[in-house]
Design an enzyme around this catalytic site. Structure first.
Site, PDB file in Angstrom:
ATOM      1  N   LYS A 237       8.016 -77.561 -18.780  1.00  0.00           N
ATOM      2  CA  LYS A 237       6.810 -77.017 -18.148  1.00  0.00           C
ATOM      3  C   LYS A 237       5.968 -76.229 -19.156  1.00  0.00           C
ATOM      4  CE  LYS A 237       3.883 -75.562 -15.118  1.00  0.00           C
ATOM      5  NZ  LYS A 237       2.905 -76.410 -14.471  1.00  0.00           N
ATOM      6  N   CYS A 291      -2.443 -70.339 -15.716  1.00  0.00           N
ATOM      7  CA  CYS A 291      -1.439 -71.184 -16.372  1.00  0.00           C
ATOM      8  C   CYS A 291      -1.675 -71.324 -17.871  1.00  0.00           C
ATOM      9  CB  CYS A 291      -1.435 -72.576 -15.731  1.00  0.00           C
ATOM     10  SG  CYS A 291      -1.021 -72.574 -13.996  1.00  0.00           S
ATOM     11  N   ARG A 359      -8.763 -65.549 -12.569  1.00  0.00           N
ATOM     12  CA  ARG A 359      -7.822 -64.996 -13.542  1.00  0.00           C
ATOM     13  C   ARG A 359      -8.092 -65.559 -14.936  1.00  0.00           C
ATOM     14  NH1 ARG A 359      -1.679 -65.072 -11.525  1.00  0.00           N
ATOM     15  NH2 ARG A 359      -2.685 -65.347  -9.522  1.00  0.00           N
TER      16      ARG A 359
HETATM   17  N1  LIG Z   1      -1.193 -72.386  -8.423  1.00  0.00           N
HETATM   18  C1  LIG Z   1      -0.955 -73.393  -9.239  1.00  0.00           C
HETATM   19  O1  LIG Z   1      -1.820 -74.250  -9.447  1.00  0.00           O
HETATM   20  C2  LIG Z   1       0.398 -73.533  -9.934  1.00  0.00           C
HETATM   21  C3  LIG Z   1       0.727 -74.749 -10.537  1.00  0.00           C
HETATM   22  C4  LIG Z   1       1.959 -74.906 -11.152  1.00  0.00           C
HETATM   23  C5  LIG Z   1       2.854 -73.843 -11.179  1.00  0.00           C
HETATM   24  N2  LIG Z   1       2.516 -72.655 -10.607  1.00  0.00           N
HETATM   25  C6  LIG Z   1       3.499 -71.568 -10.682  1.00  0.00           C
HETATM   26  O2  LIG Z   1       3.954 -71.284  -9.367  1.00  0.00           O
HETATM   27  C7  LIG Z   1       4.261 -69.905  -9.248  1.00  0.00           C
HETATM   28  C8  LIG Z   1       3.531 -69.333  -8.029  1.00  0.00           C
HETATM   29  O3  LIG Z   1       2.146 -69.514  -8.237  1.00  0.00           O
HETATM   30  P1  LIG Z   1       1.079 -69.448  -7.045  1.00  0.00           P
HETATM   31  O4  LIG Z   1      -0.189 -69.955  -7.626  1.00  0.00           O
HETATM   32  O5  LIG Z   1       1.615 -70.080  -5.813  1.00  0.00           O
HETATM   33  O6  LIG Z   1       0.982 -67.869  -6.846  1.00  0.00           O
HETATM   34  P2  LIG Z   1       0.160 -67.089  -5.721  1.00  0.00           P
HETATM   35  O7  LIG Z   1      -0.226 -65.799  -6.345  1.00  0.00           O
HETATM   36  O8  LIG Z   1      -0.876 -67.943  -5.101  1.00  0.00           O
HETATM   37  O9  LIG Z   1       1.242 -66.827  -4.580  1.00  0.00           O
HETATM   38  C9  LIG Z   1       2.410 -66.119  -4.770  1.00  0.00           C
HETATM   39  C10 LIG Z   1       2.954 -65.672  -3.411  1.00  0.00           C
HETATM   40  O10 LIG Z   1       4.208 -65.031  -3.658  1.00  0.00           O
HETATM   41  C11 LIG Z   1       4.255 -63.870  -2.841  1.00  0.00           C
HETATM   42  N3  LIG Z   1       5.203 -62.935  -3.435  1.00  0.00           N
HETATM   43  C12 LIG Z   1       5.020 -62.116  -4.489  1.00  0.00           C
HETATM   44  N4  LIG Z   1       6.148 -61.402  -4.720  1.00  0.00           N
HETATM   45  C13 LIG Z   1       7.047 -61.792  -3.785  1.00  0.00           C
HETATM   46  C14 LIG Z   1       8.366 -61.411  -3.488  1.00  0.00           C
HETATM   47  N5  LIG Z   1       9.020 -60.507  -4.227  1.00  0.00           N
HETATM   48  N6  LIG Z   1       8.991 -62.012  -2.460  1.00  0.00           N
HETATM   49  C15 LIG Z   1       8.353 -62.949  -1.716  1.00  0.00           C
HETATM   50  N7  LIG Z   1       7.082 -63.339  -1.937  1.00  0.00           N
HETATM   51  C16 LIG Z   1       6.442 -62.774  -2.963  1.00  0.00           C
HETATM   52  C17 LIG Z   1       2.836 -63.357  -2.792  1.00  0.00           C
HETATM   53  O11 LIG Z   1       2.607 -62.504  -1.685  1.00  0.00           O
HETATM   54  C18 LIG Z   1       2.047 -64.663  -2.701  1.00  0.00           C
HETATM   55  O12 LIG Z   1       1.841 -65.076  -1.364  1.00  0.00           O
HETATM   56  C19 LIG Z   1       3.865 -69.262 -10.584  1.00  0.00           C
HETATM   57  O13 LIG Z   1       4.989 -69.179 -11.426  1.00  0.00           O
HETATM   58  C20 LIG Z   1       2.901 -70.251 -11.166  1.00  0.00           C
HETATM   59  O14 LIG Z   1       2.896 -70.182 -12.573  1.00  0.00           O
HETATM   60  C21 LIG Z   1       1.318 -72.480  -9.970  1.00  0.00           C
END
Ligand SMILES: NC(=O)c1ccc[n+]([C@@H]2O[C@H](COP(=O)([O-])OP(=O)(O)OC[C@H]3O[C@@H](n4cnc5c(N)ncnc54)[C@H](O)[C@@H]3O)[C@@H](O)[C@H]2O)c1
Length: 463
Positions: A237, A291, A359
Site C-alpha cells: 500500500k 494519502c 487535507r
Molecule cells: N478515504 C480514502 O479514500 C481512503 C482510501 C484508501 C485508504 N484509506 C485509509 O483508510 C483509513 C480510514 O480513512 P477514512 O478516509 O475512512 O477516514 P475518515 O476520517 O473518513 O473516517 C474515520 C472514521 O473513524 C472514526 N474513528 C476515529 N477514531 C476511532 C476510534 N478510536 N474508534 C472508532 N472509530 C474511530 C471517526 O469518527 C471516523 O468516522 C485511513 O488509514 C486511510 O489512510 C482511505
C-alpha cells in the site's frame, strides 16, 4: 459436512473450508468494523451485504445514531445511502460506539480508522492503537483481526500484535492478524471495493493469510492476492502511494522546465507515454489529500537514510504552489502591477475536483504565500467554505461581478467551466490543473506544465 456454530472464530478452525465459508456468508461469524468514515462505511456495508451479521463501531455518536436510523453520513458515494438503509432495515448491519462490547461479541475484527502524520512527519497511530486495545480486551481464541488502514511497514508486527497480546492475555498462534490494505478511494468506493482492484492479503502467519483470503474471496469479484506476510502487505500500500508521489514529482520537475526549453511539457509527456514503458503523470499545482502526500513519510521514517529520491519528490511537489506564485508574479510584472495590494482570486480550495476534502491542499500554502506578499486574496469553491484558509469568500454564481488583477486555478471543479471569463477585465491567470481554455479572451494565461498562452495556442491544449 457439519455447519459451524454461531459465534465461533475461524482462526485454527477444525471445520472444513466450505463449512467456514458458509458460516461466514450465513452470518454465523459475527463481524465488527471499527471506523465508519469515508472508507469504513462503504467497507462495512459490503461486509454486511456478504455476511448479514456486521456491527460497525465509531467513536462519533452522531455517526452511530444516523446509521442506526438507516441514514448515510458520507456524501458523494453512488449507491451507498441505499445500501446502508437496506442493510440496516433488514437487520444485517447496525452501529455502536461501545467498541469493547462489540469486540467481545465478534469473531472477525476489521479496523479502518484514520492514520495520520504529525508536524514532524511521523506516523500518528493513536486511533489505531486505541482501537486495538479495545479489540484486544474482547479477543477470544480463534478470532481474526484485519487491519485495513494504511500504516508504516512493520506496524502489525511491532505495534498491533503486542497490543493485542497484552490486552487479551492470549499469545500469537491463538488468534490471527492480517493486513489487507484498502486500495480504493473515495468517490466510487462501492464499485471499487467490489471489483476494481485485486485485494492484497498478508497475515502474521499462514493461517491468518488463509482466512483473510477466504473472507475477501467472498467480498470482491476481483482476484485476492496473498503475499508472504503482513509487512509485505503493508509495504504494498505504501509503495502504491509513494510511486504516485514520485511520478508526480517527476512530472512536476519536467513541468517546471517548460519555459527554459520552450516546449509544452505536457505535449511531450503525452507523446512519450505512447511508449509502453513510459507512464509519466501530469504536472500540476501540487499534491493533496490524506494519502499521497502522507504515505511517503510512513516509508521514509522506517528507512530515512535510504530514501533520498522519495524525499526529493516530496520537496518538488511541495514547491509547486510557490512555482504558481512565481508565474503569477511574472505575469503581473508584464502588466506593471505590484503584488502588494493586488486582488487575487483563487478558484478551488479542495485538493481534488468534485471532492469536499481539503487535507494537505495546495490552496493553503498558495494563499498563505500570496497574503505574505501583500495580496488581497479572494477564493471560491462550490463544495467547501473557503474562509478557513483566511481568504475572502466569493459566491461562485456572482464571481464575475468583481474584477481581479490575477486568478489561480487550484481545483478543476467542473462548475468553473461555466465562468464567462470575458466578463472579467483583463487579468493574469495561472491554471494549475490544465483545466481552462481562455484562448478567446485577452487574459494572460500561464498553464502549469504547458507554459504561457502562446504555447497553448501552438500546442494541443484546448484543441
Ligand atoms: N478515504 C480514502 O479514500 C481512503 C482510501 C484508501 C485508504 N484509506 C485509509 O483508510 C483509513 C480510514 O480513512 P477514512 O478516509 O475512512 O477516514 P475518515 O476520517 O473518513 O473516517 C474515520 C472514521 O473513524 C472514526 N474513528 C476515529 N477514531 C476511532 C476510534 N478510536 N474508534 C472508532 N472509530 C474511530 C471517526 O469518527 C471516523 O468516522 C485511513 O488509514 C486511510 O489512510 C482511505
Amino acid at each position: 459436512m457439519s455447519s459451524i456454530p454461531r459465534g465461533i472464530g475461524l482462526y485454527g478452525s477444525e471445520y472444513s473450508t466450505q463449512a467456514q465459508r458458509i458460516g461466514l456468508t450465513s452470518g454465523a461469524v459475527p463481524i465488527a468494523i471499527y471506523g465508519l468514515g469515508k472508507m469504513g462505511l462503504p467497507l462495512a456495508s459490503v461486509y454486511a451485504e456478504m455476511s448479514g451479521n456486521v456491527t460497525g463501531v465509531d467513536i462519533d455518536e452522531d455517526v452511530v445514531r444516523m446509521i442506526n436510523r438507516g441514514e448515510c453520513h458520507i456524501d458523494g458515494e453512488p449507491g451507498l445511502p441505499e445500501l446502508v438503509s437496506e442493510q440496516v432495515e433488514r437487520g444485517r448491519f447496525e452501529a455502536s460506539s461501545d467498541s469493547r462490547k462489540v469486540a467481545k461479541d465478534s469473531s472477525v475484527h476489521v479496523v479502518i480508522v484514520p492514520t495520520l502524520i504529525n508536524e514532524e512527519h511521523e506516523a500518528d497511530l493513536g486511533a489505531l492503537e486505541s482501537v486495538c486495545a479495545d479489540v484486544g480486551s474482547g479477543l477470544d481464541p480463534g478470532d481474526l483481526v484485519i487491519i485495513e488502514c494504511t500504516v508504516p511497514p512493520r506496524t502489525c508486527e511491532e505495534v498491533v500484535m503486542p497490543i493485542l497480546e497484552r490486552e487479551s492475555g492470549l499469545s500469537r498462534g491463538e488468534f490471527g492478524l492480517a493486513f489487507c490494505p484498502e486500495r480504493t478511494s473515495s468517490g466510487k468506493a462501492l464499485y471499487k471495493l467490489r471489483e476494481a482492484h485485486p485485494k492484497i492479503v498478508g497475515g502474521i502467519d499462514d493461517e491468518s493469510t488463509r482466512i483473510a483470503e477466504m473472507i475477501y474471496g467472498e467480498i470482491t469479484n476481483n482476484d485476492v492476492i496473498p503475499v508472504s506476510d503482513a509487512t509485505t502487505a503493508e509495504a504494498v500500500k505504501v509503495f502504491e502511494g509513494l510511486y504516485r508521489d514520485v511520478n508526480i514529482g517527476l512530472a512536476n520537475e519536467l513541468g517546471r522546465v517548460t519555459d527554459s526549453l520552450g516546449i509544452d511539457t505536457t505535449e511531450a509527456i503525452e507523446a512519450a507515454n505512447t511508449q509502453s514503458y513510459c507512464n509519466i503523470h501530469t504536472p500540476g499545482i501540487g499534491v493533496g489529500g490524506h494519502c499521497i502526500p502522507y504515505y511517503p513519510y510512513f516509508f521514509m521514517q522506517q528507512v530515512p537514510e535510504q530514501t533520498p529520491l522519495i524525499q526529493t519528490a516530496r520537496d518538488v511537489n511541495d514547491s509547486m504552489p510557490g512555482f504558481a506564485v512565481e508565474k503569477l508574479l511574472d505575469g503581473l510584472s508584464r502588466r506593471h502591477t505590484d503584488i502588494d495590494g493586488a486582488k487575487v482570486l483563487v478558484l478551488g480550495v479542495t485538493y481534488r475536483a468534485g471532492v469536499a476534502e481539503t487535507r494537505a491542499t495546495p490552496a493553503a500554502p498558495l494563499i498563505e504565500e500570496l497574503q505574505g506578499l501583500g495580496a488581497d486574496v479572494y477564493a471560491t469553491d462550490p463544495l467547501v467554505d473557503v474562509t478557513e484558509f483566511g481568504a475572502a469568500s466569493v459566491d461562485l454564481e456572482n464571481v464575475t461581478d468583481d474584477d481581479y488583477d490575477a486568478a489561480v486555478l487550484v481545483t478543476a471543479h467542473e462548475q468553473f467551466q461555466n465562468i464567462d471569463w470575458n466578463e472579467f477585465a483583463d487579468m493574469i491567470v495561472v491554471d494549475g490543473r490544465q483545466a481552462l481554455d481562455l484562448s478567446d479572451t485577452d487574459h494572460y494565461v500561464y498553464t502549469i506544465g504547458v507554459g504561457p498562452g502562446e504555447m497553448r495556442e501552438k500546442g494541443r491544449v484546448g484543441q
